[in-house]
Enzyme design. Structure first.
Site, PDB file in Angstrom:
ATOM      1  N   TYR A  11       0.847  -1.189  -0.015  1.00 62.61           N
ATOM      2  CA  TYR A  11      -0.042   0.044  -0.297  1.00 62.61           C
ATOM      3  C   TYR A  11       0.962   1.263  -0.014  1.00 62.61           C
ATOM      4  CZ  TYR A  11      -3.318   3.396   2.344  1.00 62.61           C
ATOM      5  OH  TYR A  11      -3.864   4.403   2.634  1.00 62.61           O
ATOM      6  N   ASN A  35       1.620  -9.863   0.875  1.00 60.24           N
ATOM      7  CA  ASN A  35       0.618  -9.122   1.402  1.00 60.24           C
ATOM      8  C   ASN A  35       0.198  -8.086   0.313  1.00 60.24           C
ATOM      9  OD1 ASN A  35      -1.737  -8.573   3.226  1.00 60.24           O
ATOM     10  ND2 ASN A  35      -0.494  -6.761   3.722  1.00 60.24           N
ATOM     11  N   SER A 124       6.561   3.068  13.305  1.00 57.65           N
ATOM     12  CA  SER A 124       5.263   3.334  13.644  1.00 57.65           C
ATOM     13  C   SER A 124       4.770   3.876  14.871  1.00 57.65           C
ATOM     14  CB  SER A 124       4.258   1.918  13.646  1.00 57.65           C
ATOM     15  OG  SER A 124       2.933   1.992  13.940  1.00 57.65           O
ATOM     16  N   ALA A 125       3.807   4.839  14.892  1.00 53.63           N
ATOM     17  CA  ALA A 125       3.357   5.444  16.016  1.00 53.63           C
ATOM     18  C   ALA A 125       2.931   4.328  17.038  1.00 53.63           C
ATOM     19  CB  ALA A 125       2.102   6.408  15.865  1.00 53.63           C
ATOM     20  N   TYR A 148       3.878  -6.620  17.217  1.00 49.81           N
ATOM     21  CA  TYR A 148       4.153  -5.863  15.962  1.00 49.81           C
ATOM     22  C   TYR A 148       4.805  -4.685  16.317  1.00 49.81           C
ATOM     23  CZ  TYR A 148       3.297  -2.485  12.414  1.00 49.81           C
ATOM     24  OH  TYR A 148       3.507  -1.171  11.440  1.00 49.81           O
ATOM     25  N   LYS A 152       8.994  -3.291  15.882  1.00 51.81           N
ATOM     26  CA  LYS A 152       9.409  -2.071  15.002  1.00 51.81           C
ATOM     27  C   LYS A 152      10.377  -1.501  16.077  1.00 51.81           C
ATOM     28  CE  LYS A 152       7.201  -2.049  11.230  1.00 51.81           C
ATOM     29  NZ  LYS A 152       7.671  -2.027   9.984  1.00 51.81           N
ATOM     30  N   TYR A 176       4.861   6.590  11.434  1.00 51.13           N
ATOM     31  CA  TYR A 176       3.817   7.047  10.765  1.00 51.13           C
ATOM     32  C   TYR A 176       2.577   6.894  11.779  1.00 51.13           C
ATOM     33  CZ  TYR A 176       6.229   4.449   6.826  1.00 51.13           C
ATOM     34  OH  TYR A 176       7.101   4.120   5.788  1.00 51.13           O
ATOM     35  N   ASN A 198      -8.474  -2.173   9.782  1.00 49.23           N
ATOM     36  CA  ASN A 198      -8.390  -0.742  10.081  1.00 49.23           C
ATOM     37  C   ASN A 198      -9.779  -0.093   9.749  1.00 49.23           C
ATOM     38  OD1 ASN A 198      -5.149  -1.217   9.005  1.00 49.23           O
ATOM     39  ND2 ASN A 198      -5.690  -0.577  10.999  1.00 49.23           N
ATOM     40  N   GLY A 294      -6.640  -3.662  23.458  1.00 52.34           N
ATOM     41  CA  GLY A 294      -5.245  -3.040  23.180  1.00 52.34           C
ATOM     42  C   GLY A 294      -5.455  -1.719  22.555  1.00 52.34           C
TER      43      GLY A 294
END
Ligand code: NAD
Ligand code: UFG
Length: 337
Positions: A11, A35, A124-125, A148, A152, A176, A198, A294
């Protein structure tokens, strides 16, 4: 000189490839299609008007990587390749650490062999976890709440250690926030496998009739309307953030830079749904259900460092994000299939 985009068929990779090529860079994509679909590459070609080289391979494979660096004059890497589903990462930690951490280690070793020392990394944030306050600056505590996010953070730490030991490297860690939307031409966009995790792809799939209703996870958060607040960022703004980070790395600053890529604005689930309904003219049936395990209540960025250091700032609005996400989904109800 070429820019390698690992995970370039995904993406964010496809959108970044379009932006980089339009800015005059030569790119080569590398992906194992775990993916993503080769069909996305044809769409990229249609956008930029020519073929882009794409090598099928795995970032965990020394052989694949060495072949890639031998074949192309690569001068910098944007490392997107990775697995990103939070729930799946909890169920399959070894697979996530192998792919995200092992893959990054193998890539860095191959870069070292090829003497390529410029990398932009997709962080990632999510590594901030439940932050003490918003907006979140890069100096906030790092306490990811899932596998995950920990994968990161591990890669960030590996890159910090590498930079300390070998200061010739130029490294940008881009954190991000929530990428959404699509290229305005509607040829490429987000195409999740199975049921979207999402919010935005779920909303667009409801709008196009693939799903009956949206479940809003939690209506009792301490936020203005009780629903979760996030910093949604248009994927084209994000892609332009990569261009800025790459231009920075190509100047060989020999620094390690950590930057949030977000808009600095929080938006609730219900606000996003309302904006989407307005822009698309489609009603999005939705129902408030229990919170998702979460999830944090609110998370938005302080994006000032990226503005100061990279000269980059997000310019697209929530309406732009909704319009382009809808344009993509409406033109491609089944994604790239
Ligand atoms: P994506 O899944 O669409 O793209 C990732 C690409 O990497 C896919 O094309 C996949 O096939 C490829 N890939 C995975 N493992 C690979 C391997 N071992 N070897 C080669 N290719 C491999 O995801 P995306 O949304 O484009 O995300 C890109 C990066 O940004 C990821 O690292 C992700 O963790 C990170 N990120 C994404 C988000 C988000 O919400 N989309 C947020 C923060 C960070
Ligand atoms: N939400 C719903 N219904 C849905 C999906 C999501 O109400 O069907 C809500 C969530 O509860 C949350 C908001 O919409 O309040 C956003 O959820 P997303 O799943 O779209 O995004 P997250 O913030 O949970 O996580 C995403 C990516 C992570 C990434 C993070 C970065 O999934 O990989 O953004 O901030 F790390």
């Amino acid at each position: 000189m070429m820019i390698l985009l690992t995970g370039g068929a995904g993406y964010i990779g496809l959108h970044t490839a379009a932006v980089l090529v339009e800015a005059g860079h030569e790119v080569v994509l590398f992906d194992n299609f775990s993916n993503s679909k080769p069909a996305g590459l044809k769409r990229l070609e249609a956008i930029i008007g020519r073929a882009v080289p794409c090598v099928e391979g795995d970032v965990r494979s020394r052989q694949d990587l060495d072949g890639l660096f031998d074949q192309y004059p690569i001068g910098a890497v944007v490392h997107f390749a990775g697995l990103k589903a939070v729930g799946e990462s909890q169920a399959q930690p070894l697979r996530y650490y192998d792919n995200n951490v092992g893959g990054s280690l193998a890539l860095l070793a191959a870069m070292q062999r090829a003497e390529v020392r410029r990398i932009v990394f997709s962080s990632s944030a999510t590594i901030y976890g439940n932050a003490d306050s918003n907006p979140i600056p890069e100096t906030a505590a790092l306490r990811p709440a899932n596998v995950y996010g920990r994968s990161k953070l591990m890669v960030e730490e590996i890159l910090r250690d590498l930079h300390a030991a070998a200061p010739g490297w130029s490294i940008a860690l881009l954190r991000y926030f929530n990428p959404v939307g699509a290229h305005p031409g509607g040829l490429i966009g987000e195409d999740p496998n199975d049921i979207p995790n999402n919010l935005m792809p779920f909303v667009t799939q409801v709008a196009v009739g693939r799903r009956p209703e949206l479940q809003v996870f939690g209506g009792d958060y301490p936020t203005p309307d009780g629903t979760g607040v996030r910093d949604y960022i248009h994927v084209m703004d994000l892609a332009e953030g990569h261009r800025a980070a790459l231009d920075w790395a190509l100047r060989d600053p020999r620094e390690l830079l950590t930057a949030n890529l977000g808009t600095g604005r929080g938006c609730s689930v219900l606000e996003l749904v309302r904006a989407f309904e307005q822009v698309s003219g489609k009603a999005i049936p939705h129902r408030i259900v229990a919170r998702r395990a979460g999830d944090v209540a609110a998370c938005w960025s302080d994006p000032s460092l990226a503005r100061e250091r990279l000269g980059w700032t997000a310019t697209r609005s929530l309406d732009d994000m909704c319009r382009d996400a809808w344009n993509w989904q409406r033109n491609n109800p089944q994604g790239f299939a």
